[in-house]
Write an enzyme that holds these catalytic residues in place. Structure first.
Site, PDB file in Angstrom:
ATOM      1  N   ASN A  25      -8.016 -23.565 -14.048  1.00  0.00           N
ATOM      2  CA  ASN A  25      -6.764 -23.008 -13.541  1.00  0.00           C
ATOM      3  C   ASN A  25      -5.777 -22.627 -14.645  1.00  0.00           C
ATOM      4  O   ASN A  25      -4.979 -21.706 -14.466  1.00  0.00           O
ATOM      5  CB  ASN A  25      -6.108 -24.028 -12.599  1.00  0.00           C
ATOM      6  CG  ASN A  25      -4.645 -23.739 -12.366  1.00  0.00           C
ATOM      7  OD1 ASN A  25      -4.285 -22.802 -11.649  1.00  0.00           O
ATOM      8  ND2 ASN A  25      -3.776 -24.531 -12.985  1.00  0.00           N
ATOM      9  N   TYR A  43      -3.561 -10.122 -20.784  1.00  0.00           N
ATOM     10  CA  TYR A  43      -3.765 -10.831 -19.528  1.00  0.00           C
ATOM     11  C   TYR A  43      -4.834 -10.148 -18.670  1.00  0.00           C
ATOM     12  O   TYR A  43      -5.740 -10.798 -18.145  1.00  0.00           O
ATOM     13  CB  TYR A  43      -2.440 -10.908 -18.764  1.00  0.00           C
ATOM     14  CG  TYR A  43      -2.477 -11.823 -17.566  1.00  0.00           C
ATOM     15  CD1 TYR A  43      -2.700 -13.189 -17.715  1.00  0.00           C
ATOM     16  CD2 TYR A  43      -2.261 -11.331 -16.273  1.00  0.00           C
ATOM     17  CE1 TYR A  43      -2.724 -14.040 -16.613  1.00  0.00           C
ATOM     18  CE2 TYR A  43      -2.276 -12.172 -15.168  1.00  0.00           C
ATOM     19  CZ  TYR A  43      -2.515 -13.521 -15.344  1.00  0.00           C
ATOM     20  OH  TYR A  43      -2.546 -14.359 -14.255  1.00  0.00           O
ATOM     21  N   THR A  82       5.872 -19.252  -9.314  1.00  0.00           N
ATOM     22  CA  THR A  82       5.721 -20.317 -10.298  1.00  0.00           C
ATOM     23  C   THR A  82       6.495 -19.958 -11.570  1.00  0.00           C
ATOM     24  O   THR A  82       7.133 -18.912 -11.655  1.00  0.00           O
ATOM     25  CB  THR A  82       4.238 -20.514 -10.671  1.00  0.00           C
ATOM     26  OG1 THR A  82       3.755 -19.296 -11.302  1.00  0.00           O
ATOM     27  CG2 THR A  82       3.394 -20.817  -9.448  1.00  0.00           C
ATOM     28  N   LYS A 111      -8.552 -11.885 -17.822  1.00  0.00           N
ATOM     29  CA  LYS A 111      -8.910 -12.158 -16.431  1.00  0.00           C
ATOM     30  C   LYS A 111     -10.126 -11.330 -16.004  1.00  0.00           C
ATOM     31  O   LYS A 111     -10.961 -11.796 -15.216  1.00  0.00           O
ATOM     32  CB  LYS A 111      -7.721 -11.901 -15.503  1.00  0.00           C
ATOM     33  CG  LYS A 111      -6.598 -12.916 -15.672  1.00  0.00           C
ATOM     34  CD  LYS A 111      -7.089 -14.345 -15.434  1.00  0.00           C
ATOM     35  CE  LYS A 111      -5.986 -15.363 -15.514  1.00  0.00           C
ATOM     36  NZ  LYS A 111      -6.440 -16.740 -15.272  1.00  0.00           N
TER      37      LYS A 111
END
Length: 240
Positions: A76, A143, A180, A147
Site C-alpha cells: 500500500n 507517479y 488523505t 503505478k
C-alpha cells in the site's frame, strides 16, 4: 489464523486497512517509517532504503507460520512526489518515487513468493495501484510511470503463478480518489508545474473524495468476496 502484512500502515488507507482487519480478528503486521499508535505488531522500515529490505518478509513469515492458514501482503505504501513537469523535478525525488512505489513492492513480493513456495494455504498479494497507472497526467511523470509498472509487474506475476504448484493470487487495484494526506499534498502543489491542480481542488470542494475508512471497507469486502478470484489482475475498486 490469517496474517496480513500491510506497508504504509501508519496513515491513510494503510492505517484504516490495518484497523479494520484487526477488528475482524486477523493478525496484522504493519510496516512504515513511524508507528503513531504504538502497535505491537509493527516493523519500522523506510521503503525508500531498498537495500535494507532483504530478509524482512522472510523473517515475518517465519515468525508467524504456526497455525496460519493464510498470508496476504498488501503493498500500500506510496508517494505522489515529485509533482511537476518532467524537466523541472529533482533526480533524487524521481529515485525515491521509484524505490517506494515500485522497487520496494517488487522486492517484498519476490521474497513473499519465495518464502511461501511450499505453503499450501491461501497466499495473496494486493498491490494498491492508481488510475494514474492507466492514464497519463501532466505533472505526474514519476507517479504514473511507477503505478503503470506496478500494474504490469502484477500481470507478469499472475502469469508465472498460474504454473506454480501452490500459486500466489495477485491483484493490482486502484482504490479511487481518497481524502488523505496525499490529496492535501496534491492540492498544495504549484499550478504552474501541475496543470490539473484546479481539478483536484474541485474534487475536494464538491465532496467527490472517498474517505480512507470507506475505501478500506470496500477493499476488504472485495478481498473477502468471490469476485476476488475472477476479477482479473488489474482492477478498479469502483467497479465493485
Amino acid at each position: 489464523m490469517k496474517i496480513f502484512i500491510v506497508t504504509g500502515a501508519s496513515k491513510g488507507i494503510g492505517l484504516e486497512l490495518s484497523s479494520q482487519l484487526n477488528a475482524k480478528g486477523n493478525r496484522v503486521i504493519g510496516i512504515a517509517r513511524t508507528n503513531p499508535r504504538n502497535e505491537k505488531d509493527f516493523v519500522l522500515a523506510d521503503l525508500s532504503a531498498t537495500t535494507q529490505l532483504d530478509g524482512l518478509i522472510t523473517k515475518l513469515i517465519d515468525e508467524n507460520s504456526v497455525n496460519t492458514t493464510s498470508f496476504t501482503l498488501i503493498n500500500n505504501a506510496g508517494m505522489v512526489d515529485p509533482i511537476g513537469l518532467i524537466g523541472t523535478v529533482k533526480s533524487e525525488e524521481i529515485e525515491s518515487a521509484m524505490a517506494v512505489n515500485l522497487t520496494a513492492p517488487m522486492i517484498l513480493s519476490n521474497e513473499f513468493i519465495a518464502s511461501l513456495k511450499s505453503f499450501k494455504g491461501t497466499k495473496r498479494i494486493i498491490n494498491i495501484s492508481s488510475g494514474a497507472g492507466r492514464n497519463a497526467y501532466e505533472g505526474w511523470g514519476a507517479y504514473c510511470a511507477t503505478k503503470a509498472g506496478m500494474d504490469h509487474f502484477s500481470r507478469v506475476v499472475a502469469l508465472e503463478q498460474a504454473n506454480a504448484e501452490h500459486p500466489v493470487s495477485i491483484v493490482s487495484i486502484a482504490p479511487g480518489i481518497i481524502d488523505t494526506g496525499m490529496q492535501e499534498k496534491i492540492r498544495a502543489s504549484d499550478g504552474n508545474t501541475f496543470p490539473l491542480l484546479d481539478q483536484f481542488i474541485d474534487y475536494k470542494e464538491k465532496g467527490l473524495l472517498s474517505s480512507a475508512q470507506e475505501t478500506a471497507r470496500k477493499l476488504i469486502a472485495f478481498m473477502e468476496s468471490e469476485q476476488f478470484s475472477s476479477a482479473g489482475t488489474v482492477v478498479d475498486i469502483r467497479d465493485y
